[in-house]
Design a protein around this motif. Structure first.
Motif, PDB file in Angstrom:
ATOM      1  N   PRO A   1     -27.530 -31.672   0.434  1.00 36.96           N
ATOM      2  CA  PRO A   1     -27.643 -32.725   1.662  1.00 36.96           C
ATOM      3  C   PRO A   1     -26.363 -31.597   3.018  1.00 36.96           C
ATOM      4  CG  PRO A   1     -26.530 -34.103   0.335  1.00 36.96           C
ATOM      5  CD  PRO A   1     -26.680 -32.254  -0.555  1.00 36.96           C
ATOM      6  N   ASP A   2     -26.513 -32.927   4.671  1.00 37.60           N
ATOM      7  CA  ASP A   2     -26.227 -32.029   5.095  1.00 37.60           C
ATOM      8  C   ASP A   2     -24.674 -33.308   4.990  1.00 37.60           C
ATOM      9  OD1 ASP A   2     -27.073 -30.104   6.897  1.00 37.60           O
ATOM     10  OD2 ASP A   2     -28.836 -31.252   6.115  1.00 37.60           O
ATOM     11  N   ALA A   3     -25.030 -34.614   4.436  1.00 39.87           N
ATOM     12  CA  ALA A   3     -24.446 -35.589   4.603  1.00 39.87           C
ATOM     13  C   ALA A   3     -25.011 -36.362   2.965  1.00 39.87           C
ATOM     14  CB  ALA A   3     -23.773 -36.443   6.079  1.00 39.87           C
ATOM     15  N   VAL A   4     -23.763 -37.435   2.857  1.00 37.23           N
ATOM     16  CA  VAL A   4     -23.847 -38.512   1.255  1.00 37.23           C
ATOM     17  C   VAL A   4     -23.677 -39.519   1.558  1.00 37.23           C
ATOM     18  CG1 VAL A   4     -23.658 -38.813  -0.821  1.00 37.23           C
ATOM     19  CG2 VAL A   4     -23.586 -36.008  -0.156  1.00 37.23           C
ATOM     20  N   LEU A   5     -24.449 -40.423   2.023  1.00 37.29           N
ATOM     21  CA  LEU A   5     -24.022 -41.631   2.738  1.00 37.29           C
ATOM     22  C   LEU A   5     -24.052 -42.787   1.285  1.00 37.29           C
ATOM     23  CD1 LEU A   5     -25.015 -40.481   5.031  1.00 37.29           C
ATOM     24  CD2 LEU A   5     -26.540 -42.606   5.435  1.00 37.29           C
ATOM     25  N   ILE A   6     -23.075 -43.299   0.945  1.00 34.82           N
ATOM     26  CA  ILE A   6     -22.580 -44.844  -0.150  1.00 34.82           C
ATOM     27  C   ILE A   6     -22.885 -45.773   0.335  1.00 34.82           C
ATOM     28  CG2 ILE A   6     -20.422 -43.299  -0.723  1.00 34.82           C
ATOM     29  CD1 ILE A   6     -21.716 -43.536  -3.481  1.00 34.82           C
ATOM     30  N   THR A   7     -23.843 -46.236  -0.855  1.00 35.88           N
ATOM     31  CA  THR A   7     -23.294 -48.460  -0.132  1.00 35.88           C
ATOM     32  C   THR A   7     -22.251 -48.831  -1.526  1.00 35.88           C
ATOM     33  OG1 THR A   7     -24.715 -49.951   0.604  1.00 35.88           O
ATOM     34  CG2 THR A   7     -25.140 -49.655  -2.012  1.00 35.88           C
TER      35      THR A   7
END
Ligand code: B12
Length: 446
Positions: free
Chosen positions: A114-120
């Motif tokens: 991934p180019d970025a990881v988004l975590i909630t």
């Protein structure tokens, strides 16, 4: 469109807690972002640590198979883990709910980097799951930027910045903030969309199985109840146009065969004549055979005869009302929203509309600073006298709310320093003990 396809990895982390059930618990905020980002040309992938349908989990030693129950709800996989130091004195077992870390790492390494990881993040006291997921991302995908958002990040931003381990912590609704950050991180401009006015649908199709969907007909809440954080999470109260809500319901029902829908709204029935009644009229006109659930409480003053008839006619199956307390002085302290006479009126309207009183659950706040068990016991009896089922909502103190200062003063725990102490299961304000709480819970079952 960006020149090269950019890949984003979304993560719904584990829950670490004494108890957790899938009572219509899905990472709606993260899926909302997933929907928005897909329409902007990003390739989006999801790892849902709370996936109860993960086939690879069956048969793993120590893991209980995740049973599914009525209306799509059910259990999470779970394994017992040591309690964090701060919770050592609590005499209860502590669990990590969700898939194994090994499976998580396997999923991390699948597919394009991934180019970025988004975590909630969910409840403030669930942050150990966030830390664990970020630690594993950084170990296995070194150098990939990690962005954290969600409830914990918004309500405890300083703690999250110091302790979660993310490269970026964004607070509040993420739709607008995430785009400029991604532009900066990837060096690619996000395309401007001028043909779409309506919000894209939350990306529920990224989940491995759709037991149900969660829907928001509105965001935020105009009330300012002293225990609630809605205003910090969703500062503007906004309602969606009724046809747009009906289209969303129709889409999940007709395209994905979904039957069960949980509304996550904080003020679902506010000004119902202008908003929810038209939504429900559309549901009937379009013959959508859905079942509706309201795990987040309904305001009792909104339950007029007309509204109750519409709820019954459109198949609302799980009703939860917010009475909070039957004690007039306490009601006043909590904002005077749900008086006893209004509750009785709402119950009469629901029963006349066709609901059986047993189907009606009523939330009572329990463990408020200074609250006596006798007050809760009295409230339980009042609910039972109306034939309905009392549900204790143990108080979870939240930074920034009006009750926070009282909570900090009355708690034996250091609420300011340690979000683990916001956990409702430990009755953080300890106006009475856990034994007393058990007695009250037993009363609810009578
Ligand atoms: C639905 C809901 C639940 C569901 C479960 C939700 C879940 N996924 O697990 C149920 C009904 C089970 C539940 C239970 C409880 N809940 Co609750 N719940 C909510 C509610 C109403 C909505 C959350 C939601 O999905 N909102 C809709 C989405 C779109 O918004 P969002 O998640 O905030 O996402 C946005 C931003 O945060 C951001 N974002 C999200 N993720 C990411 C990621 C990135 C990378 C970025 C940049 C941005 C970003 O962008 C999103 C879109 O704008 C909130 C109140 C609220 N208004 O938020 C309370 C709330 C979270 N719950 C709360 C409480 C107190 C409880 C209970 C303790 C109640 C009780 N006493 O029994 C229990 C606890 C259960 C447990 N096991 O411990 C508190 C928080 C407590 C805390 N200390 O954290 C809240 C804030 C309500 C309140 N009283 O103020 N809850």
């Amino acid at each position: 469109m960006p020149k090269k396809k950019l890949h984003l990895l979304l993560i719904n982390p584990w829950i670490f807690d004494f108890a957790a059930h899938d009572l219509w618990a899905k990472p709606l905020g993260l899926l909302v972002l997933g929907g928005v980002l897909r329409t902007r040309g990003y390739e989006v992938r999801l790892i849902d640590c709370l996936d109860s349908h993960e086939a690879r989990m069956h048969g793993i030693t120590g893991m209980k198979p995740a049973k599914r129950g009525i209306y799509g709800t059910g259990k999470f996989f779970r394994v017992e883990v040591p309690k964090p130091l701060a919770l050592r004195s609590i005499q209860r077992r502590y669990w990590r709910f969700g898939i194994t870390p090994e499976l998580f790492v396997e999923r991390l390494l699948q597919g394009p980097a991934p180019d970025a990881v988004l975590i909630t993040s969910g409840m403030t006291y669930w942050y150990p799951g966030v830390q664990e997921a970020i630690r594993l991302v950084q170990a296995h995908l070194p150098g990939k930027p990690v962005v954290l958002g969600g409830t914990y990040a918004t309500l405890c931003p300083d703690h999250a910045r110091r302790r979660a381990g993310a490269d970026y912590v964004l607070t509040g609704p993420g739709e607008e903030k995430i785009l400029p950050l991604l532009e900066r991180l990837t060096g690619h401009a996000v395309p401007v969309l001028n043909h779409e006015n309506r919000q894209p649908l939350p990306a529920f199709d990224l989940l491995s199985h759709l037991d149900y969907v969660c829907v928001l007909a509105s965001r935020g809440c105009p009330f300012r109840c002293p225990y609630c954080a809605s205003q910090f999470l969703h500062p503007r109260y906004r309602r969606r146009p009724p046809p747009e809500v009906a289209d969303e319901l129709e889409f999940w029902h007709k395209r994905h065969g979904v039957t069960d829908v949980a509304f996550y709204d904080d003020a679902l029935l506010l000004d119902a004549e202008q908003h929810m009644l038209p939504v429900l009229a559309e549901v009937r006109r379009r013959h959508l055979a859905l079942r509706f659930h309201t795990p987040n409480a309904l305001h009792v003053q909104a339950l007029s005869a007309e509204v109750c008839e519409a709820l019954f006619a459109t198949n609302f199956r799980t009703l939860r009302l917010g009475l909070e307390t039957a004690d007039p002085a306490q009601q006043e302290r909590l904002g005077g929203k749900a008086r006893l006479e209004t509750f009785s009126w709402a119950m009469t309207n629901l029963i006349r509309a066709g609901f059986s009183p047993k189907e009606i659950g009523v939330y009572l706040l329990c463990g408020l600073p200074g609250q006596k068990p006798a007050e809760v016991a009295h409230s339980i009896r009042v609910v039972q006298d109306h034939g309905a089922r009392p549900y204790l909502a143990e108080f979870s103190p939240i930074p920034g709310t009006l009750l926070w200062a009282d909570a900090v003063r009355s708690s034996p725990f250091d609420l300011k320093a340690e979000p683990l102490y916001h956990n409702n299961s430990i009755l953080p304000c300890r106006s009475f003990g856990l034994k007393e709480l058990q007695r009250l819970k037993d009363m609810c079952k009578e």
